[in-house]
Design a protein around this motif. Structure first.
Motif, mmCIF file in Angstrom:
data_model
loop_
_atom_site.group_PDB
_atom_site.id
_atom_site.type_symbol
_atom_site.label_atom_id
_atom_site.label_comp_id
_atom_site.label_asym_id
_atom_site.label_seq_id
_atom_site.Cartn_x
_atom_site.Cartn_y
_atom_site.Cartn_z
ATOM 1 N N MET A 1 0.823 -1.210 0.000
ATOM 2 C CA MET A 1 0.000 0.000 0.000
ATOM 3 C C MET A 1 0.855 1.258 0.000
ATOM 4 O O MET A 1 0.460 2.317 -0.450
ATOM 5 N N GLY A 103 -6.050 1.561 9.838
ATOM 6 C CA GLY A 103 -4.618 1.672 10.073
ATOM 7 C C GLY A 103 -4.161 3.067 10.439
ATOM 8 O O GLY A 103 -3.396 3.245 11.396
ATOM 9 N N GLU A 127 -11.025 -8.135 4.936
ATOM 10 C CA GLU A 127 -10.293 -7.401 3.905
ATOM 11 C C GLU A 127 -9.789 -6.065 4.437
ATOM 12 O O GLU A 127 -8.666 -5.644 4.143
ATOM 13 N N ASP A 130 -6.866 -6.817 6.776
ATOM 14 C CA ASP A 130 -5.661 -7.160 6.017
ATOM 15 C C ASP A 130 -4.989 -5.905 5.470
ATOM 16 O O ASP A 130 -3.753 -5.771 5.515
ATOM 17 N N ARG A 131 -5.794 -5.008 4.927
ATOM 18 C CA ARG A 131 -5.237 -3.775 4.372
ATOM 19 C C ARG A 131 -4.613 -2.918 5.474
ATOM 20 O O ARG A 131 -3.519 -2.355 5.306
ATOM 21 N N ALA A 133 -3.405 -3.995 8.373
ATOM 22 C CA ALA A 133 -2.197 -4.668 8.854
ATOM 23 C C ALA A 133 -1.032 -4.440 7.914
ATOM 24 O O ALA A 133 0.112 -4.212 8.351
ATOM 25 N N THR A 134 -1.293 -4.496 6.597
ATOM 26 C CA THR A 134 -0.237 -4.282 5.614
ATOM 27 C C THR A 134 0.325 -2.865 5.720
ATOM 28 O O THR A 134 1.548 -2.658 5.708
ATOM 29 N N ALA A 135 -0.559 -1.888 5.836
ATOM 30 C CA ALA A 135 -0.117 -0.500 5.927
ATOM 31 C C ALA A 135 0.627 -0.228 7.229
ATOM 32 O O ALA A 135 1.649 0.478 7.242
ATOM 33 N N ASP A 137 2.313 -2.352 8.954
ATOM 34 C CA ASP A 137 3.614 -3.015 8.852
ATOM 35 C C ASP A 137 4.571 -2.194 7.997
ATOM 36 O O ASP A 137 5.735 -1.986 8.367
ATOM 37 N N ALA A 138 4.080 -1.702 6.870
ATOM 38 C CA ALA A 138 4.932 -0.960 5.946
ATOM 39 C C ALA A 138 5.390 0.377 6.527
ATOM 40 O O ALA A 138 6.459 0.887 6.170
ATOM 41 N N SER A 142 3.227 -1.740 13.079
ATOM 42 C CA SER A 142 2.604 -3.030 13.382
ATOM 43 C C SER A 142 3.001 -3.573 14.752
ATOM 44 O O SER A 142 2.230 -4.310 15.377
#
Length: 417
Positions: A1, A103, A127, A130-131, A133-135, A137-138, A142
């Motif tokens: 993302m 996020g 969904e 998940d989005r 968590a990805t953001a 983490d990036a 996280s």
């Protein structure tokens, strides 16, 4: 993302946004200011989102829509995120639950509560989680935020108690779990839907009930899951065959058949004598009508209806028997203002028009320029402390009470209450 962006430009826009939020009184504390300066908003947006939108003051970004193109998840506008963080009165070391994930807001909360704090962010949609968590983490958050798929109605009992709960979806009801999982002096910030009008309310727990500390105007994607609220819709047809829809949060007509053919029956028009300066907000009129106008509903119309052919109309209406009335505005050039008026249809058009006009005038006398307060009394609490004339609205698990200062003063012989 995370997208390829001009980081220098993003940093400059971030500073400009923070300055605007400070200037407009949405950011009040240094801790919230620092959070907004540190968290890269662009890291939580769809990859094609323009930085001007990312760092817009009042620009929400929809991140998911349903099959009918209705928003299911979004990133809230910056001003309301800042205001809600301030309403929550967060401090370092706090344990915070966020209901409705994405996020970005969780990252802001993590910055404010610091490494000694705890942030749990939940959403019913895998969904969305998940989005988020990805953001997270990036962007490096996280390790400071726990994200979970969960129905908001149940909260997160194994992480409780929380010092603050921040709800970022429109809630018709206050779930008992939120109160059970809130510290005795904790704060709940919730966009509460009251007869189709939403206010973000900061509530402080006070024994067995909640008392509002401050409010903010905003709209949110409605809650899903067990806490969702089904609405009653009545479709009407005008003389051209176009559709007009009435939507009721509560108080729908017991006999909707009375409205059959209402838009092709007689009409009535009434002008209130109440004006509002151009550019002046009258959002609390909507709130007043939602509380004090029986038969209140939201009104929407297909393009081509009589309504859309008329001068400015507002999406709020009232039903009285076989009458339907809605709000409209006409310019008063000599005063640089607009006057509130009412157009009504049906056999009871005059009755419906009078009821709506009277409440516009009552708002002008007692509600304009004042800020109402709210209390929430969950089922089982001691309602004997409520004033006999308190204006109440029942929810699934309790009762909301609203108090307008002018009404309270008028009701008290001493002027105090």
């Amino acid at each position: 993302m995370v997208q390829m962006v001009d980081t220098d430009r993003a940093a400059q826009m971030r500073k400009a946004l923070v300055a605007q939020l400070r200037d407009q009184g949405k950011i009040l504390s240094d801790t919230v200011e620092q959070a907004f300066l540190r968290v890269p908003r662009e890291g939580f947006m769809p990859a094609d989102t323009d930085l001007a939108v990312v760092y817009g003051y009042d620009k929400p970004v929809v991140t998911k829509r349903d099959a009918q193109d209705q928003a299911m998840s979004s990133v809230s506008a910056a001003y309301i995120q800042a205001a809600m963080l301030e309403l929550a009165q967060l401090r370092p070391g706090m344990r915070v639950l966020e209901v409705g994930s994405g996020g970005l807001n969780a990252a802001y909360i993590a910055e404010v509560v610091g490494p000694e704090g705890r942030v749990v962010s939940i959403d019913i949609d895998p969904e969305v989680i998940d989005r988020a968590a990805t953001a997270l983490d990036a962007t490096g958050y996280s390790i400071r935020v726990r994200v979970l798929v969960a129905d908001a109605e149940h909260g997160v009992p194994d992480e409780a108690p929380f010092d603050a709960i921040i709800v970022t979806v429109g809630a018709w009801n206050i779930a008992p779990a939120w109160l059970h999982q809130l510290q005795p002096d904790g704060l709940l910030v919730v966009p509460l839907i009251m007869n189709y009008v939403t206010r973000v309310i900061g509530f402080r727990r006070n024994g067995d009930h909640l008392i509002s500390t401050a409010t903010e105007i905003a709209g949110f994607v409605p809650m899903q899951g067990e806490g969702s609220r089904p609405h009653k819709h009545i479709e009407l047809t005008d003389a051209t065959g176009c559709k007009v829809t009435l939507s009721f949060d509560s108080g729908a007509p017991s006999d909707p058949a009375q409205l059959d053919g209402v838009l092709t029956a007689g009409t009535a028009e009434s002008w209130s004598g109440i004006t509002i300066g151009h550019g002046v907000s009258f959002a609390d009129l909507h709130l007043w009508l939602a509380w004090f106008l029986n038969g209140f509903c939201r009104l929407s119309a297909e393009q081509g209806t009589d309504l859309t052919a008329k001068e400015r109309w507002l999406p709020f209406a009232a039903v009285r028997g076989a009458g339907l009335a809605y709000l409209m505005l006409r310019d008063v050039p000599q005063d640089d203002a607009a006057e509130f008026g009412v157009r009504a249809y049906g056999g009871d058009a005059k009755l419906a028009a009078a009821a709506l006009t009277e409440q516009v005038q009552a708002w002008y006398r007692a509600g304009r320029h004042t800020v109402p307060t709210f209390t929430y009394w969950p089922t089982g609490s001691d309602h004997s402390r409520l004033h006999a004339d308190a204006k109440v609205m029942d929810k699934t698990n309790g009762t909301i009470v609203i108090s307008w200062p002018a009404l309270v003063a008028a009701d008290s012989p001493s002027g105090d209450h």
